[in-house]
Scaffold this motif. Structure first.
Motif, PDB file in Angstrom:
ATOM      1  N   ARG A 145       1.035  -1.204   0.275  1.00  0.00           N
ATOM      2  CA  ARG A 145       0.051  -0.366  -0.578  1.00  0.00           C
ATOM      3  C   ARG A 145       0.798   1.201   0.302  1.00  0.00           C
ATOM      4  N   VAL A 146      -0.016   2.728  -0.006  1.00  0.00           N
ATOM      5  CA  VAL A 146       0.940   3.943   0.173  1.00  0.00           C
ATOM      6  C   VAL A 146       0.905   3.709   1.763  1.00  0.00           C
ATOM      7  N   TYR A 147       2.333   3.793   2.106  1.00  0.00           N
ATOM      8  CA  TYR A 147       2.756   4.462   3.775  1.00  0.00           C
ATOM      9  C   TYR A 147       2.716   5.231   4.241  1.00  0.00           C
ATOM     10  N   ARG A 148       1.996   5.698   4.969  1.00  0.00           N
ATOM     11  CA  ARG A 148       1.820   7.280   5.786  1.00  0.00           C
ATOM     12  C   ARG A 148       2.468   8.040   7.052  1.00  0.00           C
ATOM     13  N   TYR A 149       3.351   8.850   7.257  1.00  0.00           N
ATOM     14  CA  TYR A 149       3.654   8.981   9.056  1.00  0.00           C
ATOM     15  C   TYR A 149       3.347  10.451   8.916  1.00  0.00           C
ATOM     16  N   ARG A 150       3.393  10.955  10.107  1.00  0.00           N
ATOM     17  CA  ARG A 150       3.849  12.493  10.187  1.00  0.00           C
ATOM     18  C   ARG A 150       3.513  11.897  11.454  1.00  0.00           C
ATOM     19  N   PRO A 151       4.942  13.023  12.375  1.00  0.00           N
ATOM     20  CA  PRO A 151       6.027  12.742  13.161  1.00  0.00           C
ATOM     21  C   PRO A 151       4.308  13.308  15.304  1.00  0.00           C
ATOM     22  N   ASP A 152       3.276  13.737  14.469  1.00  0.00           N
ATOM     23  CA  ASP A 152       2.878  14.311  15.345  1.00  0.00           C
ATOM     24  C   ASP A 152       1.246  13.225  15.081  1.00  0.00           C
ATOM     25  N   TYR A 153       1.268  12.266  14.790  1.00  0.00           N
ATOM     26  CA  TYR A 153      -0.052  11.891  14.155  1.00  0.00           C
ATOM     27  C   TYR A 153      -0.789  10.922  15.882  1.00  0.00           C
ATOM     28  N   GLU A 154       0.273  10.632  16.639  1.00  0.00           N
ATOM     29  CA  GLU A 154      -0.605  10.576  17.815  1.00  0.00           C
ATOM     30  C   GLU A 154      -1.737  10.796  18.694  1.00  0.00           C
ATOM     31  N   SER A 155      -0.693  12.633  18.628  1.00  0.00           N
ATOM     32  CA  SER A 155      -1.757  13.659  18.816  1.00  0.00           C
ATOM     33  C   SER A 155      -2.344  14.711  19.054  1.00  0.00           C
ATOM     34  N   GLY A 156      -1.404  15.042  17.548  1.00  0.00           N
ATOM     35  CA  GLY A 156      -2.380  16.089  16.093  1.00  0.00           C
ATOM     36  C   GLY A 156      -2.948  16.427  16.023  1.00  0.00           C
ATOM     37  N   ASP A 157      -3.729  17.561  15.100  1.00  0.00           N
ATOM     38  CA  ASP A 157      -4.997  17.583  14.997  1.00  0.00           C
ATOM     39  C   ASP A 157      -6.159  17.162  13.714  1.00  0.00           C
ATOM     40  N   LEU A 158      -6.027  15.910  13.116  1.00  0.00           N
ATOM     41  CA  LEU A 158      -5.391  14.707  12.230  1.00  0.00           C
ATOM     42  C   LEU A 158      -7.414  15.751  11.316  1.00  0.00           C
ATOM     43  N   TYR A 185      -1.692   5.335  11.356  1.00  0.00           N
ATOM     44  CA  TYR A 185      -0.883   5.482  10.985  1.00  0.00           C
ATOM     45  C   TYR A 185       0.113   4.763  12.159  1.00  0.00           C
ATOM     46  N   LYS A 186      -0.687   4.210  12.991  1.00  0.00           N
ATOM     47  CA  LYS A 186      -0.222   3.509  13.682  1.00  0.00           C
ATOM     48  C   LYS A 186       0.711   2.040  13.193  1.00  0.00           C
ATOM     49  N   LYS A 187      -0.666   1.832  12.541  1.00  0.00           N
ATOM     50  CA  LYS A 187      -0.656   0.355  11.686  1.00  0.00           C
ATOM     51  C   LYS A 187       0.881   0.313  10.920  1.00  0.00           C
ATOM     52  N   ASP A 188       0.851   1.631   9.736  1.00  0.00           N
ATOM     53  CA  ASP A 188       2.412   1.571   8.763  1.00  0.00           C
ATOM     54  C   ASP A 188       3.613   2.037   9.159  1.00  0.00           C
ATOM     55  N   VAL A 189       3.493   2.578  10.886  1.00  0.00           N
ATOM     56  CA  VAL A 189       4.563   2.574  11.423  1.00  0.00           C
ATOM     57  C   VAL A 189       5.027   1.416  12.123  1.00  0.00           C
ATOM     58  N   ALA A 190       4.558   0.360  12.368  1.00  0.00           N
ATOM     59  CA  ALA A 190       4.787  -0.482  13.276  1.00  0.00           C
ATOM     60  C   ALA A 190       4.861  -1.371  12.025  1.00  0.00           C
ATOM     61  N   GLU A 191       4.131  -1.419  10.544  1.00  0.00           N
ATOM     62  CA  GLU A 191       4.637  -2.185   9.763  1.00  0.00           C
ATOM     63  C   GLU A 191       5.505  -1.538   8.657  1.00  0.00           C
ATOM     64  N   TRP A 192       6.428  -0.034   8.869  1.00  0.00           N
ATOM     65  CA  TRP A 192       7.230   0.557   8.277  1.00  0.00           C
ATOM     66  C   TRP A 192       8.133  -0.537   7.745  1.00  0.00           C
TER      67      TRP A 192
END
Length: 629
Positions: A145-158, A185-192
């Motif tokens: 798939r297309v993997y996505r990441y942003r450093p503030d994904y856990e607490s930022g305004d999405l 995002y959490k899944k993509d980070v775990a499977e990066w």
């Protein structure tokens, strides 16, 4: 009595549909990009337009003022809803589609010798890596798939991110959408997929993404990553008519939020790895290879655009034409927004051997004895001109793109030469001079070769048309196992008038090129709330000057870990020291100095590229800056 507009539109669509059917009957094995584009933009879904690799999985990059879609089959900007690249943010549209294709002389035991691959409106690749020579990953795997990441994904305004990913208006985003996005995002980070080449912050420099390490690239605020290959022969032929070469492509897209002059920019890095087909021997190679960034701008309403290029900046761009003296696009005008422009700047071309004093860039590092190829041609097709770039394939597409990539018209302008697959013509400007860069003039000043006055006999074409740009770089050679990479900046602008967008895009391209490849260091001074602090300079560091380019003065910031002697100097391109800004003792910590653009004699230094060097004890670091008078 004139028929109502609805009837006229229905008749128009029927005529186009009959035209597409006729082409399909006449040339059943030909994928006519021109016909597909016409049909799609007339609101007709052609059977030929269905992707062999469907269903396509896509992701969006939407952290700043640009809102871009990217698919796992390599297409960028593709969106069936017609919102492939929105700007500013969720208003209007700038792009119908963009893609990368390649062409070269392939010596691997297969025929034909000259082969093309990649994609345009259609994709000639399938998702996934090449596991071993001639063996691709299963494109149906969910992991491709297309993997996505942003450093503030856990607490930022999405909220805005969720609107983009769900294709809804911002006001219709629900808490469930935001929650699901955070989980994605959490899944993509775990499977990066770092083992496949996805970038990450390697804190301990051991080449592995260890626990606690995260995805990242140059302090980016958001990253997309995907990979694809051309090994599926049916898909490859479906797009270009050629057999596979055995190329794996890894694409990384990234952008920044809250950084001056980068809020309207998205960066793309493509890595090309020659892994070969199953029949390729260890001596297989690709000679005279070219890479082409192709894109179809649609500045709002897509049939009134003009195009241009700047060879010195490696820039191709699109802007809006005029109607009755009004250069504002009807869609953007209805939104009460100035009509924007869209440009693509080649920041880093393929790396090839250079002279002893030359240096090139690869993976943001300097390679001595090498150099990066520049944009070597920019060919622009604009409908209605009869410019010889009319996508008449006549059963074979290879030679068409072979000529385009080398900076020629793909066929001779002589009607009798259409019988020859090898026929082509040089590009001639409005003064009948040979060039490889179409419409290189200055639209704002109205000088030079312009798309609004494309050739002798056409005094004006101010209303514009459908345009496609082919920005190419080459030639170079790839042996089996070689890797090449190119980096491209997608740049938007919102000038008061349409033609001024050309000037704005050129200035922004200069700015970005002056920063590159030191993006991470430059950005660190502005986004400390977003960037991974492991990437930020903590001790001896020299930051990118700001502003850059500059006139008349610029600020230079640096940090030293201990009190001691410091020297900060400015050098010209010949390596001559033209100004010493500081030579003395300083306490530990951050410091800022200014350069007023003058040399040691007090005279104003001329426009151009300069270097500034910080020396502290046995350590030194050098950066590049750009002075524009």
């Amino acid at each position: 009595m004139e028929p109502p507009s609805s009837m006229r539109q229905a008749v128009k669509k029927l005529i186009v549909l009959l035209f597409v059917i006729l082409l399909t009957i006449s040339f059943p094995d030909i994928a006519l990009t021109q016909s597909e584009s016409i049909a799609a933009k007339a609101g007709i879904v052609s059977p030929n337009a269905v992707q062999v690799s469907d269903p396509v999985r896509a992701g969006s990059i939407n952290i700043n003022n640009l809102w871009l879609r990217a698919c796992n089959d390599g297409r960028v900007g593709y969106d069936s809803a017609g919102r492939g690249l929105s700007y500013p943010f969720y208003n209007g549209n700038l792009l119908y589609s963009d893609n990368i294709f390649w062409v070269g002389k392939v010596s691997d035991g297969n025929l034909p010798l000259i082969r093309t691959g990649g994609g345009l409106y259609r994709s000639g690749v399938r998702p996934g890596a090449i596991v071993s020579k001639g063996v691709p990953e299963d494109p149906a795997l969910e992991s491709l798939r297309v993997y996505r990441y942003r450093p503030d994904y856990e607490s930022g305004d999405l909220t805005l991110d969720a609107a983009a990913m769900n294709g809804v208006e911002i006001s219709k985003v629900t808490p469930d959408m935001v929650y699901a996005l955070r989980e994605n995002y959490k899944k993509d980070v775990a499977e990066w997929p770092w083992r496949k080449g996805a970038p990450f912050v390697d804190k301990n420099q051991n080449g592995a993404m260890d626990p606690g390490e995260k995805p990242g690239l140059q302090n980016a605020s958001q990253i997309l990553w995907l990979s694809y290959n051309d090994l599926d022969e049916d898909v490859c032929k479906f797009a270009f008519g050629d057999r596979p070469i055995g190329l794996e492509v890894q694409a990384t897209l990234w952008a920044y939020k809250g950084v001056p002059n980068l809020e309207d920019v998205i960066f793309k890095r493509y890595r090309f790895i020659y892994k070969g087909t199953s029949l390729a021997s260890s001596a297989a190679r690709i000679d005279s290879m070219f890479l082409t960034q192709w894109f179809d701008p649609d500045i709002g309403y897509g049939s009134d655009d003009l195009g241009g290029s700047d060879s010195l900046l490696g820039l191709g761009y699109g802007y809006n034409g005029k109607h009755s003296g009004n250069d504002q696009d009807r869609i953007y005008q209805a939104l009460s927004i100035p009509t924007p422009g869209l440009g693509y700047a080649l920041l880093q071309g393929p790396l090839v051997p250079g002279a002893g004093g030359e240096s090139g860039i690869f993976n943001f590092d300097t390679r001595t004895g090498f150099k990066n190829l520049p944009m070597t041609s920019c060919v622009i097709h604009m409908t209605g001109l009869g410019d010889g770039i009319n996508e008449r394939f006549y059963g074979v597409r290879t030679y068409y793109y072979w000529h385009i990539a080398r900076g020629f018209l793909p066929f001779s302008l002589s009607p009798t030469s259409y019988d020859s697959l090898w026929s082509f013509s040089p590009i001639l400007d409005n003064a009948k001079r040979s060039t490889k860069f179409m419409y290189y003039g200055d639209p704002a000043a109205g000088t030079g070769w312009l798309a609004s006055a494309p050739r002798a006999g056409i005094s004006t074409f101010e209303h514009g048309g459908e345009i496609r740009l082919y920005m190419s770089t080459g030639p170079f050679t790839m042996a089996l196992g070689d890797t090449q990479e190119v980096v491209i900046a997608m740049i938007a602008s919102a000038a008061p008038t349409s033609v001024e967008n050309a000037t704005w895009l050129k200035n922004r391209a200069k700015y970005v090129q002056a920063i590159y490849p030191n993006l991470g260091e430059y950005v660190a001074g502005f986004v400390t709330g977003i960037a991974d602090k492991a990437e930020l300079p903590s001790e001896f560091a020299l930051e990118q000057n700001f502003p850059n380019p500059f006139n008349p003065s610029t600020q230079i910031r640096f940090t030293i870990p201990h009190e001691g002697q410091v020297k900060l100097s400015v050098f010209d391109l010949l390596g001559q020291e033209i100004r010493v800004l500081l030579h003395g003792s300083l306490p530990a910590g951050p410091h800022t100095l200014a350069w007023d653009g003058r040399d040691a004699s007090g005279e104003s230094a001329p426009s151009g590229v300069y270097f500034y060097r910080l020396t502290n004890g046995g350590r030194q670091v050098t950066r590049k800056l750009l002075l524009i008078r």
